[in-house]
Design an enzyme around this catalytic site. Sequence first.
Site, PDB file in Angstrom:
ATOM      1  N   ASP A   1       5.429  -0.950   7.086  1.00 15.95           N
ATOM      2  CA  ASP A   1       3.977  -1.097   7.146  1.00 15.95           C
ATOM      3  C   ASP A   1       3.579  -2.567   7.153  1.00 15.95           C
ATOM      4  OD1 ASP A   1       4.785  -1.268   4.452  1.00 15.95           O
ATOM      5  OD2 ASP A   1       2.839  -0.578   3.708  1.00 15.95           O
TER       6      ASP A   1
ATOM      7  N   SER B   1       0.076   2.689  -8.168  1.00  9.78           N
ATOM      8  CA  SER B   1      -0.795   1.507  -8.208  1.00  9.78           C
ATOM      9  C   SER B   1      -1.936   1.622  -7.198  1.00  9.78           C
ATOM     10  CB  SER B   1       0.015   0.239  -7.958  1.00  9.78           C
ATOM     11  OG  SER B   1       0.656   0.271  -6.697  1.00  9.78           O
TER      12      SER B   1
ATOM     13  N   ASP C   1      -0.004   2.561   1.645  1.00 15.80           N
ATOM     14  CA  ASP C   1      -0.295   3.305   0.427  1.00 15.80           C
ATOM     15  C   ASP C   1      -1.791   3.516   0.242  1.00 15.80           C
ATOM     16  OD1 ASP C   1       2.402   3.119   0.126  1.00 15.80           O
ATOM     17  OD2 ASP C   1       2.347   1.826  -1.640  1.00 15.80           O
TER      18      ASP C   1
END
Length: 388
Positions: free
Chosen positions: A35, A122, A170
Amino acid sequence: MSRDLIQTFREQFEGEPEFGLFSPGRVNLIGEHIDYCGGLVLPMAIDRGTFGLVSGNDSDLIRIQSTRFSKSIEISLSEKKTNSHWSDFVVGVVCLLGKQYSLSGFNICVDDNISAGGLSSSASFSILLAMAALKVAGIGLQNDAEKLSLARLCRQVENDFVGLSCGIMDQASVVLGGVIRLDCEELSFSRINIDFQDHQLVIIDSGKERTLAGSKYNQRVNEINEILALLQMEYALDNLCALTTDELDRAARFIGDEKLVRRMRHVVSENARVNRATLALGAGDLGTFGGLLSESHESLRMDYEVTGFELDTLVEISRSQAGVLGARMTGAGFGGCCIALVEKSRVEEHNRQVEARYLARTGLTAKFILANESAGAGDWPVQDFRSV
């Protein structure tokens, strides 16, 4: 979650929550460590994540009670200083959102049921905080473009305030939900309908803890930047994933350094695997998809070197069980989780065998999560917090 979060909120803040939020975790099906290389990824938001109960407090303070950390903190809306603590997420969210919106103080009681590394706890936490701040300020996310804008902001929180050079996957997965094929360079995505048929996606927590900011994650990012700088003297590339597999041999001769060649080979081949995996899933070809999971792990093990003894052991044991189509590490690695695609009728026996053999070889106890798809971060009825 650990206990009745409503009662915890009442005890901590001496009042009632005004609204609730849920922010999912995510499991990346395939497309690992690309990514931040402008690549394609195939993440799935899961029905494990972070829960928050929120009320405004008519002050310039954000008051947070985290049952996960058994801690209470207060952060001023004007705070900009970090201290290598989980509160850095709060400081980053408030600082960056405060540049765009007029924020108000709020109380938030937070808990989660992720309990495993590699599932984006997170990102789940930072998206939850940002959505709480926006909702207290009377600001809603109206469309996917605004959701992706929030994902970019929360990525910047991790980059600039937490010290992790992560990509956008994410945060985008958490805020958009479902299964998406995300182009991390263009920040465009398509939703993927997945039917695992008579198989179950099993997440296996290795029990090996790590913090990404303290791992070799940032080192890998730096290596990619070094590779790209070398190749840009020869190729017109904006990112490493613009390179094709057909160009690998020539590019390898130009780079020279054997370690960097292996890093490049993983990135380019993994990007191609995402395309092949998308086609396989669209055709209902789970055998091919499972094989690609295993190929991905070997590339991460041999070329990218981010797996480690525990994850390699888990994957090896899982693959040896009957009814397993494929397995690989998921997330950033260096500990955390792997995934396995297991025939539903054999999941219980698979988990029993993996747990016993993994304990015997590592002294660690594996934990198992049966992954289900989730919607993206958003409202969660307050009355439902007692039953989570």
